[in-house]
Design an enzyme around this catalytic site. Sequence first.
Site, PDB file in Angstrom:
ATOM      1  N   GLY A  70     -40.925 -25.273  67.104  1.00 45.93           N
ATOM      2  CA  GLY A  70     -40.622 -23.939  67.232  1.00 45.93           C
ATOM      3  C   GLY A  70     -40.500 -22.982  66.116  1.00 45.93           C
ATOM      4  O   GLY A  70     -41.295 -23.071  65.249  1.00 45.93           O
ATOM      5  N   GLU A  71     -39.741 -22.187  66.007  1.00 39.56           N
ATOM      6  CA  GLU A  71     -39.300 -21.269  65.167  1.00 39.56           C
ATOM      7  C   GLU A  71     -40.285 -20.228  64.687  1.00 39.56           C
ATOM      8  O   GLU A  71     -40.154 -19.696  63.565  1.00 39.56           O
ATOM      9  CB  GLU A  71     -38.397 -22.009  63.953  1.00 39.56           C
ATOM     10  CG  GLU A  71     -39.454 -22.885  63.072  1.00 39.56           C
ATOM     11  CD  GLU A  71     -38.727 -23.928  62.584  1.00 39.56           C
ATOM     12  OE1 GLU A  71     -39.219 -24.353  61.248  1.00 39.56           O
ATOM     13  OE2 GLU A  71     -37.530 -24.386  62.766  1.00 39.56           O
ATOM     14  N   GLY A  72     -41.487 -20.302  65.703  1.00 41.15           N
ATOM     15  CA  GLY A  72     -42.255 -19.082  65.165  1.00 41.15           C
ATOM     16  C   GLY A  72     -43.394 -19.946  64.245  1.00 41.15           C
ATOM     17  O   GLY A  72     -44.696 -19.257  63.931  1.00 41.15           O
TER      18      GLY A  72
END
Length: 360
Positions: free
Chosen positions: A319-321
């Site tokens: 996640g988190e870009g």
Amino acid sequence: MNLDDFSDLIERPDSGVRRDAEERRERLVVPPGALGRLDELAEWLAAAQAAVPVRAVERPRVVLFAGDHGVAGLGVSGRAAGTAHELVRAVLDGGRPVSVVARRTGVPVRIVDAGLDCDPELLPEDVTRHRVRRGSGRIDVEDALTVEEAEQAVRLGMAIADEEADSGTDVVVLGDLSVGGTTAAATLVAALCGTDASVVTGRGGAGIDDLAWMRKCAAIRDALRRARPVLGDQLELLAAVGGADLAAMTGFLLQASSRRLPVILDGVVTAACALVAQRAAFRSPDWWLAGQLSGEPAQAKALDRLALTPVLDHGVTVGEGTGALLALPLLQSAAALVAELPERDRPAAADEEKAELPGG
């Protein structure tokens, strides 16, 4: 606020420019098709820019919306409830995957606290100053937000999109930093796609065991009962089962599309917000790329509904870009190739005339 108003504000990228880009591509020294999907990426970007040849992506930015979700208190996440601020701090300190990739690629990272459940003093003021509320409600038994808070969060996302567009950002990599966010996202996807909870329940970025998966599935099932009665109003839907970070991302996506700012989506949370935004403005997905396939079943369901094909499928679940950021160099390479490769030599006019004569 009526999100449906965006339907009149958002136009498709210029199809004429895209045709010009396709025609120019056919004249390059490398045969059409030899660069695979890079051709498609370059043509998409050219249409978004309304420019042939396509311009280089020179000012990208990662934008991460952060928030805590009350449903995490049920043990549906691999992280403890109310600890999303620890993820934010780790990103700021350079100790998360997105931080490493961003350093390597030279892309700045911006974090927006929409609904973290922590004292604001724990983080820099430029991160926390936008906060809508402290944490979001437990969506299986209560609304995530009031309708007024949902509108405030959407307007926050719109304001961030305007700031990025006005500052010259040419591509945004959009992601989230949340605990419990995939549960809210899966609920939104299931509600909008008319799907049962078991079909959309994944194991999240931090990973969960079978018992936690069962708790997550039950929470989504209960949240769906609360989501279905408000499906006709996107703002009420975000208030009921979304959260401040998800509502802000939805507003960001809609405003970015109206400002003709291309966005690369990351995982299931951004995909869920994109699905809500598409319901408000059907042209908006033309401004987005799906950066990666994360393995979350709800993301795959949402991308299928959005008709978006992921650029990468490398099994990145953090996640988190991060996954979307990994797709950025491919987009940059695609733009550089079609802009900088020479065109094939054309026969001289005299040779063409001679070839047309009998016996030529």
